[in-house]
Design a protein around this motif. Structure first.
Motif, PDB file in Angstrom:
ATOM      1  N   VAL A   1     -65.157  23.275  33.982  1.00  0.00           N
ATOM      2  CA  VAL A   1     -65.939  22.501  33.367  1.00  0.00           C
ATOM      3  C   VAL A   1     -67.361  23.083  33.209  1.00  0.00           C
ATOM      4  O   VAL A   1     -67.971  22.698  32.244  1.00  0.00           O
ATOM      5  N   VAL A   2     -67.884  24.063  34.298  1.00  0.00           N
ATOM      6  CA  VAL A   2     -69.259  24.482  34.278  1.00  0.00           C
ATOM      7  C   VAL A   2     -68.487  26.108  34.253  1.00  0.00           C
ATOM      8  O   VAL A   2     -67.937  26.306  35.132  1.00  0.00           O
ATOM      9  N   THR A   3     -69.737  26.787  33.641  1.00  0.00           N
ATOM     10  CA  THR A   3     -69.391  28.050  33.322  1.00  0.00           C
ATOM     11  C   THR A   3     -70.588  28.791  34.034  1.00  0.00           C
ATOM     12  O   THR A   3     -71.854  28.675  33.342  1.00  0.00           O
ATOM     13  N   PRO A   4     -70.822  29.738  35.142  1.00  0.00           N
ATOM     14  CA  PRO A   4     -71.860  30.134  35.509  1.00  0.00           C
ATOM     15  C   PRO A   4     -72.205  31.431  34.658  1.00  0.00           C
ATOM     16  O   PRO A   4     -71.137  32.139  34.221  1.00  0.00           O
TER      17      PRO A   4
ATOM     18  N   LEU B   1     -76.336  27.689  34.202  1.00  0.00           N
ATOM     19  CA  LEU B   1     -74.797  27.187  34.200  1.00  0.00           C
ATOM     20  C   LEU B   1     -74.611  26.318  32.906  1.00  0.00           C
ATOM     21  O   LEU B   1     -75.726  25.460  32.557  1.00  0.00           O
ATOM     22  N   VAL B   2     -73.498  26.416  32.430  1.00  0.00           N
ATOM     23  CA  VAL B   2     -73.231  25.981  31.011  1.00  0.00           C
ATOM     24  C   VAL B   2     -72.209  24.947  31.369  1.00  0.00           C
ATOM     25  O   VAL B   2     -71.021  25.088  31.781  1.00  0.00           O
TER      26      VAL B   2
ATOM     27  N   SER C   1     -71.769  21.759  25.856  1.00  0.00           N
ATOM     28  CA  SER C   1     -72.393  23.372  25.585  1.00  0.00           C
ATOM     29  C   SER C   1     -73.980  23.265  26.037  1.00  0.00           C
ATOM     30  O   SER C   1     -74.532  23.929  25.467  1.00  0.00           O
ATOM     31  N   LYS C   2     -74.258  22.337  27.176  1.00  0.00           N
ATOM     32  CA  LYS C   2     -75.686  22.084  27.369  1.00  0.00           C
ATOM     33  C   LYS C   2     -75.806  23.307  28.608  1.00  0.00           C
ATOM     34  O   LYS C   2     -75.101  23.327  29.692  1.00  0.00           O
TER      35      LYS C   2
ATOM     36  N   PHE D   1     -76.765  15.218  35.108  1.00  0.00           N
ATOM     37  CA  PHE D   1     -76.439  15.298  33.630  1.00  0.00           C
ATOM     38  C   PHE D   1     -74.675  15.001  33.626  1.00  0.00           C
ATOM     39  O   PHE D   1     -74.332  14.323  32.720  1.00  0.00           O
ATOM     40  N   HIS D   2     -73.998  15.734  34.397  1.00  0.00           N
ATOM     41  CA  HIS D   2     -72.394  15.426  34.248  1.00  0.00           C
ATOM     42  C   HIS D   2     -71.876  14.277  34.685  1.00  0.00           C
ATOM     43  O   HIS D   2     -71.257  13.485  34.182  1.00  0.00           O
TER      44      HIS D   2
END
Length: 96
Positions: free
Chosen positions: A53-56, A63-64, A69-70, A81-82
């Motif tokens: 769900v999050v890409t470093p 972290l995206v 796409s934030k 935020f999540h």
């Protein structure tokens, strides 16, 4: 109103009680997002990274959040935020 009717009138009390109960219901239905400490945020973001769900992005130190796409520089901001994003998504799903 006059006399005894003025003393016995409880309309104002009822209105204040009703307003307080509505506020309590509203507070109870909201998802708490601002009470995330750093350890909880790290744990949540770690789980989100494992679930893709999050890409470093290590070279940019961000972290995206993939569904929105934030990009985030702060783990705590991302966790807050999540939680809010998930609450909004769940609320939209319930409405449909």
């Amino acid at each position: 109103m006059s006399g005894q009717d003025t003393i016995d009138d409880t309309t104002g009390d009822y209105n204040r009680l009703e307003t307080e109960l509505v506020a309590q219901d509203r507070d109870a239905s909201r998802v708490a997002t601002a009470d995330i400490d750093e350890a909880t945020a790290r744990r949540l973001v770690g789980d989100l990274v494992e679930d893709d769900v999050v890409t470093p992005i290590p070279d940019q130190r961000i972290l995206v959040h993939e569904p929105s796409s934030k990009p985030f520089e702060s783990i705590t901001q991302l966790a807050v935020f999540h939680r809010g994003w998930r609450a909004a998504t769940d609320a939209d799903a319930e409405d449909n």
